[in-house]
Design a protein around this motif. Sequence first.
Motif, PDB file in Angstrom:
ATOM      1  N   GLU A  55       3.466  15.096  -2.420  1.00 32.97           N
ATOM      2  CA  GLU A  55       2.305  14.804  -1.587  1.00 32.97           C
ATOM      3  C   GLU A  55       1.737  13.433  -1.958  1.00 32.97           C
ATOM      4  N   LEU A  56       1.671  12.567  -0.967  1.00 35.77           N
ATOM      5  CA  LEU A  56       1.107  11.237  -1.197  1.00 35.77           C
ATOM      6  C   LEU A  56      -0.396  11.269  -0.943  1.00 35.77           C
ATOM      7  N   ALA A  57      -1.146  10.732  -1.857  1.00 36.44           N
ATOM      8  CA  ALA A  57      -2.597  10.613  -1.688  1.00 36.44           C
ATOM      9  C   ALA A  57      -2.980   9.190  -2.079  1.00 36.44           C
ATOM     10  N   LEU A  58      -2.365   8.238  -1.384  1.00 33.35           N
ATOM     11  CA  LEU A  58      -2.533   6.839  -1.775  1.00 33.35           C
ATOM     12  C   LEU A  58      -3.945   6.327  -1.553  1.00 33.35           C
ATOM     13  N   GLU A  59      -4.731   7.038  -0.750  1.00 40.26           N
ATOM     14  CA  GLU A  59      -6.118   6.625  -0.580  1.00 40.26           C
ATOM     15  C   GLU A  59      -6.903   6.778  -1.882  1.00 40.26           C
ATOM     16  N   HIS A  97      -2.489  -2.258   1.698  1.00 36.79           N
ATOM     17  CA  HIS A  97      -3.853  -2.679   2.025  1.00 36.79           C
ATOM     18  C   HIS A  97      -3.947  -3.160   3.469  1.00 36.79           C
ATOM     19  N   ILE A  98      -2.957  -3.931   3.907  1.00 36.15           N
ATOM     20  CA  ILE A  98      -2.938  -4.418   5.287  1.00 36.15           C
ATOM     21  C   ILE A  98      -2.915  -3.253   6.278  1.00 36.15           C
ATOM     22  N   GLU A  99      -2.153  -2.206   5.941  1.00 38.85           N
ATOM     23  CA  GLU A  99      -2.032  -1.030   6.801  1.00 38.85           C
ATOM     24  C   GLU A  99      -3.247  -0.122   6.744  1.00 38.85           C
ATOM     25  N   GLY A 100      -4.147  -0.394   5.811  1.00 38.88           N
ATOM     26  CA  GLY A 100      -5.327   0.446   5.675  1.00 38.88           C
ATOM     27  C   GLY A 100      -5.087   1.719   4.875  1.00 38.88           C
ATOM     28  N   GLN A 104      -8.848  -0.971  -0.741  1.00 38.91           N
ATOM     29  CA  GLN A 104      -8.919  -2.305  -1.308  1.00 38.91           C
ATOM     30  C   GLN A 104      -7.551  -2.730  -1.826  1.00 38.91           C
ATOM     31  N   SER A 105      -7.375  -4.039  -1.939  1.00 37.37           N
ATOM     32  CA  SER A 105      -6.111  -4.546  -2.442  1.00 37.37           C
ATOM     33  C   SER A 105      -5.986  -4.254  -3.931  1.00 37.37           C
ATOM     34  N   LEU A 106      -4.829  -3.721  -4.315  1.00 36.63           N
ATOM     35  CA  LEU A 106      -4.566  -3.414  -5.723  1.00 36.63           C
ATOM     36  C   LEU A 106      -3.535  -4.369  -6.322  1.00 36.63           C
ATOM     37  N   ALA A 176      -9.721 -13.911  -4.549  1.00 37.23           N
ATOM     38  CA  ALA A 176      -8.707 -12.883  -4.804  1.00 37.23           C
ATOM     39  C   ALA A 176      -8.648 -12.483  -6.278  1.00 37.23           C
ATOM     40  N   GLY A 177      -9.283 -13.288  -7.146  1.00 38.53           N
ATOM     41  CA  GLY A 177      -9.230 -12.995  -8.571  1.00 38.53           C
ATOM     42  C   GLY A 177      -7.839 -13.207  -9.138  1.00 38.53           C
ATOM     43  N   GLU A 178      -7.192 -14.319  -8.744  1.00 40.47           N
ATOM     44  CA  GLU A 178      -5.827 -14.595  -9.183  1.00 40.47           C
ATOM     45  C   GLU A 178      -5.701 -16.043  -9.656  1.00 40.47           C
TER      46      GLU A 178
END
Length: 213
Positions: A55-59, A97-100, A104-106, A176-178
Motif C-alpha cells: 500500500e502506497l501512502a506517499l502523501e 511533487h509536480i504530480e501533486g 512539498q518537494s522532498l 529551493a534550499g540547494e
Amino acid sequence: ASPSPAAPPATPVEQLLERYRSYLVVERGLAEQTVSRCLRTARQFLIAQAGERGELALERLMSADVSAYVLAESRRSTRGKAKLVITELRSLLRFLHIEGVTAQSLVAAVPALAGWRLSELPKGLAPASVERLLSSCDRSRIVGKRDFAIVTIMVRLGLRRSEVAALRLSDIDWRAGELIVRGKGNARDRLPLPADVGEALVDYLRCPRRCQS
C-alpha cells in the motif's frame, strides 16, 4: 476455446511507474536506457515504501523516510552507483511533487554524496576539535565571518577546498534550499543547503565593509 484469463489489475506501484515513464519520455525527453535506469531505482524505492502490504501512502512521505532509504542503499552500493541513485531518486521526487502526490518537494531530503565521503577519509577531527576550530574564527571581523562560513561548509557538506573556492553567489538557490557544487571538468552536483550553512553565508555576505578592521 476458453477465453484468455483477464490480466491482473496493476498494483499502485506499477500504475505510478507508468505515469513516471510517460513523464520521463514525454516531458523530459530522456533516452530509453536512462528511462529504464530511473524506473528501476523508482521501483525499488516505491516497493520499499509500500512495505509488505503493498500500500502506497506517499502523501505521508517524509524527509526522514527519504534520507533513511538513501543511507541504507549507500551502505550496500559502490560510490558510482550511489551517485546514480541520488540523481535518479531526485528525479522521482521531483515528479511526485509536480504530480501533486507529495504536498512539498522532498528533493532536498536526499543526502548528498559529499556527506558520504567522510566515511572514506581518516577521522582527522573529532567533534570537539571542529567546535574549537569554529570558535577560533573571530566573527566580529569580515575575515572571521568568511573563515567561519568556509569551515562550516566543509564540515557540513564534506567539500574539498577547491570546491569551496569555486563557489559563486549564483550557485546558491535560496528558494529551493540547494547549492551547486562544481567538480572536475563540467561536473555539477546539486546539494541540499543546511540551515546552519545558509546562516553562516548570510552572516558573511551581509557584513558591512567597516567590520574588516
